[in-house]
Design a protein around this motif. Structure first.
Motif, mmCIF file in Angstrom:
data_model
loop_
_atom_site.group_PDB
_atom_site.id
_atom_site.type_symbol
_atom_site.label_atom_id
_atom_site.label_comp_id
_atom_site.label_asym_id
_atom_site.label_seq_id
_atom_site.Cartn_x
_atom_site.Cartn_y
_atom_site.Cartn_z
ATOM 1 N N UNK A 205 0.860 -1.186 0.000
ATOM 2 C CA UNK A 205 0.000 0.000 0.000
ATOM 3 C C UNK A 205 0.894 1.234 0.000
ATOM 4 N N UNK B 128 3.868 0.751 2.653
ATOM 5 C CA UNK B 128 3.642 -0.238 3.701
ATOM 6 C C UNK B 128 3.512 -1.628 3.093
ATOM 7 N N UNK C 208 7.853 -2.346 12.124
ATOM 8 C CA UNK C 208 6.992 -2.248 13.305
ATOM 9 C C UNK C 208 6.715 -3.656 13.819
ATOM 10 N N UNK D 215 5.047 -4.598 16.280
ATOM 11 C CA UNK D 215 3.662 -4.774 16.725
ATOM 12 C C UNK D 215 2.764 -5.305 15.606
ATOM 13 N N UNK D 216 3.031 -4.859 14.363
ATOM 14 C CA UNK D 216 2.146 -5.231 13.252
ATOM 15 C C UNK D 216 2.811 -6.174 12.254
ATOM 16 N N UNK E 163 4.785 -5.187 10.043
ATOM 17 C CA UNK E 163 4.854 -4.476 8.762
ATOM 18 C C UNK E 163 6.119 -3.632 8.638
ATOM 19 N N UNK F 79 7.533 -0.135 6.977
ATOM 20 C CA UNK F 79 7.155 1.151 6.387
ATOM 21 C C UNK F 79 8.407 1.788 5.800
ATOM 22 N N UNK G 14 -7.475 -6.581 10.682
ATOM 23 C CA UNK G 14 -6.023 -6.813 10.722
ATOM 24 C C UNK G 14 -5.290 -6.036 9.624
ATOM 25 N N UNK H 139 -5.863 -2.787 8.632
ATOM 26 C CA UNK H 139 -6.032 -1.323 8.665
ATOM 27 C C UNK H 139 -4.684 -0.588 8.631
ATOM 28 N N UNK H 140 -4.514 0.246 7.625
ATOM 29 C CA UNK H 140 -3.311 1.074 7.500
ATOM 30 C C UNK H 140 -3.745 2.526 7.324
ATOM 31 N N UNK I 88 -1.751 6.356 18.680
ATOM 32 C CA UNK I 88 -1.978 4.960 18.266
ATOM 33 C C UNK I 88 -2.772 4.187 19.326
ATOM 34 N N UNK J 139 -6.506 2.430 18.932
ATOM 35 C CA UNK J 139 -6.645 0.977 19.135
ATOM 36 C C UNK J 139 -7.609 0.662 20.274
ATOM 37 N N UNK K 22 -3.447 -4.423 16.561
ATOM 38 C CA UNK K 22 -2.493 -3.335 16.288
ATOM 39 C C UNK K 22 -2.744 -2.779 14.891
ATOM 40 N N UNK K 23 -2.638 -1.457 14.770
ATOM 41 C CA UNK K 23 -2.810 -0.813 13.469
ATOM 42 C C UNK K 23 -1.485 -0.182 13.036
ATOM 43 N N UNK K 24 -1.375 0.065 11.732
ATOM 44 C CA UNK K 24 -0.253 0.850 11.217
ATOM 45 C C UNK K 24 -0.734 2.280 11.052
#
Lengths: 345, 345, 345, 345
Positions: A173, A246, A299, A301-302, A304, A306, B170, B172-173, B211, B215, B227-229
């Protein structure tokens, strides 16, 4: 080497003029502008007064073919496809800054650009000029399709993880932001100062013509077709592109390890600067220069990654990369004429 | 109703002054600023000259408790947690614009804010003041934790699809962008004009204190921790927040259908405006007003939904929503004092 | 030639670094910053990453005197006066970009700068470095007092009519406007983005320290002491100065005749560009370059001449003119290292 | 009272819509836009979505005359002169925000505006609507020529010293600066963001059509015709005008004494705020409001007075003053509907 620029009153064109003025091996002998032919360049752009004293000319393919070795086409989309064939037939190499020769598929071009595509024979001859990645192909090119501004920032940012298969390509994304010069010099409500200043705007959501250009290159590298999410925004500034990218990581890996990979990947490439852990580039830190600066963050936590990449849309995203490609084409040091330090602040 | 504002020389505070000046039922009788006590507000902010002629005062809890019915706390994080208990014990209702009472978990606060958290008894008493979503709870609150600017834009943008389980949580960015006033009035290199102007910068990547606030609310609604980005950017403008939000859709659905859902969801809510298909709000279109404008797009190629929401960070993202909450608290029409048309251009 | 820069983290200093990077005969071997000594320049200014990889050093006069031939002092006012004598005693030439050596009169300095003045022996040795006007003196200077940004734009704009006695000197009124970088990099409320953006502000009315600098030079040329009206404004942009200057004409003369005079006056001077009748320069047309562009208009209705001059305050108004002076000092072509085309748009 | 606005998609028009939305006694029942007739106002200006839900209409003089009592004309110059007579014949009062009825002399209009002037009978009927100065005349007007933005700031700044004969009128020099919204919403190269941003430009030097408007009013007050020097600049901001005005004082007088005179002169006038000695207003301090703020300084060195006045060009310089005039016309409190605090920051 004698060079011509076609599309003489656009921003990419005048940026070519600025940069080539410092190039020791290139002489811009002809600037073509059908709309302003007969007037001096400094009448349109007073900032070149006393520096570049040239009269804008109308296009005469034969005369042009005999007088220059290289032509930069900085024309709106849909124009260069009619000019390039004539130049190439006369043995003139072309660097096209428009989108006309970037997509291999004529059908895809017509779908996204809403114009008739270039002749497929010429599409097949075009080399995609993402300098750092396709260096070898560019060296022997005759027609270079200079990449779009967004694709340059995006692909340089993603390539190390794509080539190393570190991310899940289905999850890419990209949130892209550009200064207003990216919209060109034509007047419109969308570039009126009072409408843009102190304003942030998203545009062409899911419909930007740079999407197929990015996807085509990703497919080249991965062998798989994969649609990406690519969202563009207009930022109240003149120059600069930032892509915030991302993706889900395929493996557990630290920021530090990914940075090491990027540093190795771009070690031999002067114009890509990878920032130390915990720091991220801002657009002004490359303004006026041919640099693409990259920062990144994993990150935990996710799961991912970036990636942030920035360029000056008119330099690395257009005219600077075109000169970098010219350097490759001629076997010159890739930095020739492009040594400017970013203008900061 | 007599009201006090604590934190009198910050931007949220002077925005409360501006907006409450137009509120028919509220009289700001006291403005507290320990640092500037004794001087007139217009010495710090000449724009209120002849309009608000008040002397800034130092904090005297007892005196304050006896003279006003409501206190707005527009203080930096870590300050209001020491003031609110004393006010509440004296029966004064509080609307806290800082982050001190937003997170239920003291541990989470300390992890993200790097301060000591407020007393857990008071955290438990706080009502999260996201006006459109928690209207009923706000009406009977005694302490309102006014939401952060980014969480307001994000949560109003996401809530309809979250409540209707239309997206895969799961995935969501959120790409968030803010004007510089969000950084407050303190001077720093990061807010120096020459460093910010003609520049776009990403900051606090993976580390922004908003954040956990987002959340926590998502978890409230979904029952699941996820967790979100969330990536924040500083845009060269004074006011405005845009959140560009991406998520995979759970089902195949059209843009038009999702828009209908949003229109229904916000039908009774004056301050959320859903834009027609194919159009997206820009930040200036809400400047100076309490609106949150939303546009969205389903990309059939990727199966993802992209939502754009914009607010004025100082109004709907701070002082305007605080007044909206005051209106709810008092059973007044929620629009009271907030009828201003955005200032455009 | 080896050069040092003192005051390494200010804007003029980093602009010297940018420009000298392109100078073929100068090597910046030492950058002094007492506050940041020990750190790399790119930690303060990431835009020089990979380009200028130098460690900032603290000042050691002896070591410095032995290692370089020329020192640029880009320090706040009141600092260089203590450093220059030591350097000069050791035979090092100095170009001082601060105001410390510009005013011949110590008393005047103390009145306008509110600091103790430099030692009068050194004031007497200083050559005022307005390059186009004092070329001959500069060539043999040992200490150059580089002009202020406002005086440069003002004096280049006025000099042809002053030297030709075309105006009534008692009627000179100058309305000067500057971008924010002129205020330097120190943080303050006056440079906070949210206070400056979308705002125009007048400041130091009748009290700007550049007033005596302009008056001193006018007095040099006319032999008469004459107070001027000089009003300064802060414009929401980073770089650029415009001076709009008004004076009563002594004689009836046309715009065209005055322009011819300017063209002749500056004919041999590459960096001053006189614009054709009916056109006027804007600040961006010189951005990043060492040009001073001038336009003018005779108003027959009022008998007044209006002159507009623009410069980039950090280049012609500071670092660029310093390098121009270095070129003069060394007998190099005055354009050496300063050939950059303005960055437009 | 029912009101119509003609010129529905210009900036002054939509600013009238914003301000009148808060006016308790006026209902905008008709918005005329020949170019956009049939579409909703929010299609052109999405910021009014859900607030002003009106369809733009084409002009039908008869219908209009029967349905409203007052018409605001916010049309480009040269348009209202053909519309106003028809409305007045039908007994509808007109407030014209264009320049068509400001100059008494048709010849002067044609010289400066390069259009055919309005019928002299209607020129004679027009009342110049500088609210604070011509209050009495405005109360009984039938056609109000609403002043230009620059003349409003200039004349309010000068009037106290003109009326008190404190300056030498032959020495008036005005340096005027405006934000870009003053140029209106039409697209042109001169309002393209990339051309205006980070740029300061002088324009129409000695030729601005507001010059005769200012001179006519000065002549009214002094009984003498006197040409002024008036120089206009375009500043990279959206809203705001600053006029910096210089004149030789007739007598020796202190800043403090002149300020006292201004305070007395404007004591009864809510919308003019005189700043304390040593302080000067900036444009943002009146943004969005109907205030004109004034600061001034006597320079004992030169014997000159410098006056700084600022307004929001779209409010006090156009739509706000029009509403102030409507209030005068109807005997309402002059502040009705205009109580907004400036939007700061």
């Amino acid at each position: 080497m004698k060079a011509a620029i076609i599309g003489g009153t656009g921003y990419s064109s005048v940026e070519l003029v600025r940069l080539l003025h410092q190039h020791p091996f290139v002489d811009v002998t002809t600037i073509i502008s059908n709309s302003q032919a007969g007037s001096m360049l400094h009448e349109t752009y007073p900032h070149v007064t006393c520096v570049v004293e040239q009269t804008l000319q109308s296009l005469d393919l034969n005369k042009l073919s005999q007088s220059v070795e290289i032509v930069f086409l900085a024309t709106p989309s849909g124009v260069s496809k009619s000019i390039v064939p004539g130049l190439m037939e006369n043995g003139v190499k072309c660097i096209d800054l428009s989108g006309d020769f970037r997509l291999r598929s004529a059908q895809s071009y017509e779908e996204w650009y809403k114009h008739t595509a270039a002749d497929e024979r010429y599409l097949a001859k075009a080399t995609y000029g993402l300098s750092e990645i396709y260096e070898e192909q560019i060296k022997s090119a005759t027609l270079i399709a200079n990449p779009g501004c967004y694709p340059t920032a995006t692909l340089l940012g993603l390539m190390p993880v794509i080539k190393n298969k570190l991310i899940d390509n289905k999850t890419i994304i990209i949130d892209a932001k550009s200064g207003v010069s990216g919209a060109g010099r034509s007047v419109s409500m969308g570039t009126h100062f009072a409408e843009v200043n102190e304003n942030l705007k998203a545009y062409k959501i899911g419909a930007h013509q740079h999407i197929p250009e990015i996807e085509q290159t990703l497919q080249n590298e991965t062998g798989q077709s994969q649609a990406i999410t690519f969202t563009t925004h207009l930022v109240p500034m003149t120059r600069g592109i930032m892509c915030t990218m991302h993706a889900n990581l395929s493996d557990v890996i630290t920021t530090s390890d990914v940075l090491q990979l990027y540093n190795e990947f771009y070690q031999a490439h002067h114009f890509v600067r990878v920032r130390p852990e915990g720091t991220f580039p801002s657009t002004k830190e490359v303004l006026g220069s041919n640099f693409c600066d990259i920062g990144l963050h994993v990150d935990a936590r996710t799961g991912r990654l970036t990636i942030i990449s920035v360029i000056d849309n008119l330099v690395k995203g257009a005219s600077g990369q075109a000169i970098q490609n010219l350097n490759l084409l001629n076997g010159w040091d890739v930095r020739t004429g492009l040594l400017e330090v970013p203008v900061y602040p």
